[in-house]
Design a protein around this motif. Structure first.
Motif, PDB file in Angstrom:
ATOM      1  N   LEU A  51       0.853  -1.184   0.000  1.00 31.61           N
ATOM      2  CA  LEU A  51       0.000   0.000   0.000  1.00 31.61           C
ATOM      3  C   LEU A  51       0.894   1.241   0.000  1.00 31.61           C
ATOM      4  O   LEU A  51       1.805   1.371   0.823  1.00 31.61           O
ATOM      5  CB  LEU A  51      -0.904   0.009   1.226  1.00 31.61           C
ATOM      6  N   GLN A  53       0.985   5.503  -0.012  1.00 29.30           N
ATOM      7  CA  GLN A  53       0.287   6.769   0.168  1.00 29.30           C
ATOM      8  C   GLN A  53       1.033   7.869  -0.581  1.00 29.30           C
ATOM      9  O   GLN A  53       2.265   7.888  -0.604  1.00 29.30           O
ATOM     10  CB  GLN A  53       0.196   7.158   1.645  1.00 29.30           C
ATOM     11  N   GLU A  61      -3.348   8.312 -10.499  1.00 34.81           N
ATOM     12  CA  GLU A  61      -3.499   6.864 -10.575  1.00 34.81           C
ATOM     13  C   GLU A  61      -2.888   6.331 -11.871  1.00 34.81           C
ATOM     14  O   GLU A  61      -2.228   5.281 -11.876  1.00 34.81           O
ATOM     15  CB  GLU A  61      -4.980   6.485 -10.504  1.00 34.81           C
ATOM     16  N   LYS A  82      -0.490  -0.777  -4.674  1.00 34.79           N
ATOM     17  CA  LYS A  82      -1.800  -0.126  -4.660  1.00 34.79           C
ATOM     18  C   LYS A  82      -1.653   1.271  -4.078  1.00 34.79           C
ATOM     19  O   LYS A  82      -1.024   1.462  -3.040  1.00 34.79           O
ATOM     20  CB  LYS A  82      -2.792  -0.941  -3.824  1.00 34.79           C
ATOM     21  N   THR A  84      -3.319   4.440  -2.279  1.00 37.27           N
ATOM     22  CA  THR A  84      -4.484   4.862  -1.512  1.00 37.27           C
ATOM     23  C   THR A  84      -4.796   6.318  -1.801  1.00 37.27           C
ATOM     24  O   THR A  84      -3.881   7.126  -2.006  1.00 37.27           O
ATOM     25  CB  THR A  84      -4.276   4.677   0.003  1.00 37.27           C
ATOM     26  N   LYS A  85      -6.074   6.659  -1.805  1.00 34.90           N
ATOM     27  CA  LYS A  85      -6.487   8.036  -2.048  1.00 34.90           C
ATOM     28  C   LYS A  85      -6.514   8.861  -0.762  1.00 34.90           C
ATOM     29  O   LYS A  85      -6.721  10.074  -0.812  1.00 34.90           O
ATOM     30  CB  LYS A  85      -7.861   8.051  -2.713  1.00 34.90           C
ATOM     31  N   GLU A  86      -6.308   8.196   0.382  1.00 32.45           N
ATOM     32  CA  GLU A  86      -6.310   8.901   1.668  1.00 32.45           C
ATOM     33  C   GLU A  86      -4.998   9.677   1.829  1.00 32.45           C
ATOM     34  O   GLU A  86      -3.914   9.104   1.804  1.00 32.45           O
ATOM     35  CB  GLU A  86      -6.483   7.906   2.814  1.00 32.45           C
ATOM     36  N   THR A  87      -5.092  10.985   2.001  1.00 28.04           N
ATOM     37  CA  THR A  87      -3.896  11.817   2.112  1.00 28.04           C
ATOM     38  C   THR A  87      -3.463  12.065   3.553  1.00 28.04           C
ATOM     39  O   THR A  87      -2.385  12.604   3.782  1.00 28.04           O
ATOM     40  CB  THR A  87      -4.136  13.179   1.437  1.00 28.04           C
ATOM     41  N   LEU A  92      -4.952   7.059   8.395  1.00 25.16           N
ATOM     42  CA  LEU A  92      -4.533   5.710   8.019  1.00 25.16           C
ATOM     43  C   LEU A  92      -4.023   4.941   9.227  1.00 25.16           C
ATOM     44  O   LEU A  92      -4.356   3.768   9.432  1.00 25.16           O
ATOM     45  CB  LEU A  92      -3.458   5.781   6.931  1.00 25.16           C
ATOM     46  N   THR A  97      -4.487   0.952   9.030  1.00 25.43           N
ATOM     47  CA  THR A  97      -4.091   0.721   7.636  1.00 25.43           C
ATOM     48  C   THR A  97      -2.816   1.497   7.354  1.00 25.43           C
ATOM     49  O   THR A  97      -2.826   2.524   6.672  1.00 25.43           O
ATOM     50  CB  THR A  97      -5.202   1.171   6.665  1.00 25.43           C
ATOM     51  N   PRO A  99       0.386   2.499   5.541  1.00 24.25           N
ATOM     52  CA  PRO A  99       0.962   2.273   4.216  1.00 24.25           C
ATOM     53  C   PRO A  99       2.372   1.696   4.340  1.00 24.25           C
ATOM     54  O   PRO A  99       3.129   2.061   5.239  1.00 24.25           O
ATOM     55  CB  PRO A  99       0.987   3.672   3.594  1.00 24.25           C
TER      56      PRO A  99
END
Length: 436
Positions: A51, A53, A61, A82, A84-87, A92, A97, A99
């Motif tokens: 993951l 970030q 993307e 992958k 993640t769109k979470e900034t 997170l 979660t 990264p």
């Protein structure tokens, strides 16, 4: 420079404690205690999804898949990435979660260090014989400075670079020679004076610095004291920079209303623009200028020759708690490879490597700089940054306000800087009190 630990919610601290505390006993943590595989070995850890970030590096993307995930998988088929769109790293961590890697700008690295996220990559660098001398020296210096004690909490995959773009048609119209490949701010100021004029009812502007804060940092002036406790805007260096700015502001016709740092080259009435090469590239692609234009190196201070716009770059960091360090290391190695760097450069993300061949491939896929003097911008090197501070975001706007006061309201330099410093320190104190 010292750092004070920022306030993070109890939930985040609990998440960090759980993740870092348990990693030594978890299957992922156990791999740290096993003998490390040889640096030449391919990744053999089995299928894994990493993951990633993005924090302030602007990865889309599409770019992520084509220039990060696919090259990594081509070399390491078991590694999937992958984005993640979470900034928010705090969100997170609080959600459990974490990264595995973070793509982060140098301006945000300190915040990740404050919460203990990244691991020191020096052991990884030694193990894989990563040649750090290939990287722009200013980048390495900044990472080691902000990381403290020479730690390397990230490895770069992209950077920006200062440049001067100019309207050849206006130089020709007024019979003035084009800028040389390298110019000092004094020479740039002289060109601006000669080009700023009213002609045929049209006001033409020669050019100005595009960013007050970058100009201050380029000159090596720190906006925060050595203890990272208060703003300091009244040094001789700050006054010297504002003295230069004032000389631009007093050119007849340059300041119009509240506009004192014109940057719209596309309108055809501005002769020169100092900016990031990435911004110039995107601007040219979008606007398709109707005039002839070219490039020169970013202006320099005669007291600091060959040092241009302050260094600005993006890097990959690895989580201390990730269970997949071996896979994460392969990502870093791939992104520093000549193949990956050339592909990124061609797509419009300038390489942090010193290799001139890779740098000259910048944005070739978009055909932006065909026939332009791109090599001139690399004749100046990025300036090292003079400071990193947890108060940067609070203090910096007051310097912009001071510049406006000098330009628009004709305020005395010493008064403008003193008042800005006082306001910045009141704002810092208010923030410090709120965190107690």
């Amino acid at each position: 420079m010292s750092y004070k630990r920022t306030c993070v919610s109890m939930a985040v601290f609990a998440a960090i404690a759980l993740l870092y505390g348990c990693s030594a006993n978890s299957p992922g943590g156990a791999e740290i205690d096993r003998p490390s595989p040889k640096a030449t070995d391919a990744y053999t850890g089995g299928p894994v999804e990493l993951l990633v970030q993005d924090r302030n590096t602007g990865i889309t993307e599409e770019e992520f898949q084509q220039y990060f995930a696919q090259p990594v998988k081509a070399k390491n088929p078991d590694i999937t990435m992958k984005l993640t769109k979470e900034t928010s790293i705090e969100k997170l961590l609080a959600s459990g979660t974490t990264p595995d890697l973070v793509a982060v700008s140098n301006t945000q690295l300190g915040a990740y260090i404050e919460i203990g996220y990244p691991e020191d990559l020096n052991p990884m660098i030694r193990r894989f014989n990563v040649d750090v001398s290939r990287i722009e020296p200013a980048i390495v210096e900044v990472i080691q400075t902000v990381s403290r004690n020479g730690a390397m909490y990230g490895l770069p995959f992209g950077m920006n670079h200062g440049a001067l773009m100019y309207n050849k048609d206006l130089f020709d119209k007024f019979g003035i020679p084009y800028p040389k490949d390298t110019v000092t701010w004094e020479e740039y100021l002289d060109l601006s004076r000669r080009l700023t004029r009213m002609d045929g009812g049209v006001q033409y502007i020669g050019g100005t610095p595009n960013n007050v804060l970058n100009l201050i940092r380029q000159y090596g002036a720190s906006n925060i004291d050595a203890k990272d406790e208060k703003a300091v805007f009244t040094t001789d260096r700050h006054k010297a920079v504002f003295s230069l700015l004032q000389q631009f502001f007093t050119i007849p016709g340059l300041v119009v209303g509240n506009t004192y740092l014109p940057i719209n080259l596309n309108g055809g009435t501005l002769a020169m623009k100092t900016d990031w090469i990435a911004s110039i590239s995107s601007s040219v692609v979008k606007s398709k200028p109707k005039f002839e234009w070219d490039l020169a190196g970013y202006p320099t201070f005669k007291e600091r020759p060959n040092l241009g716009n302050p260094v600005d770059f993006h890097m990959l960091t690895v989580s201390k708690s990730t269970k997949h360090k071996e896979a994460a290391y392969r990502v870093l190695l791939t992104m520093l490879s000549e193949e990956a760097q050339t592909a990124l450069s061609k797509n419009g993300r300038l390489s942090p490597l010193q290799d001139p061949k890779i740098k000259m491939s910048f944005a070739v896929d978009a055909n932006v700089f065909a026939g332009k003097n791109l090599q001139a911008i690399f004749k100046t090197s990025p300036s090292p940054l003079p400071d990193y501070s947890i108060w940067k975001a609070i203090a910096d706007p007051f310097l912009n306000d001071a510049a406006k006061e000098v330009a628009v309201n004709k305020k005395d330099i010493n008064t403008a800087l003193r008042e800005a410093e006082e306001k910045a320190n009141l704002a810092i104190q208010k923030e410090r009190n709120a965190k107690r």
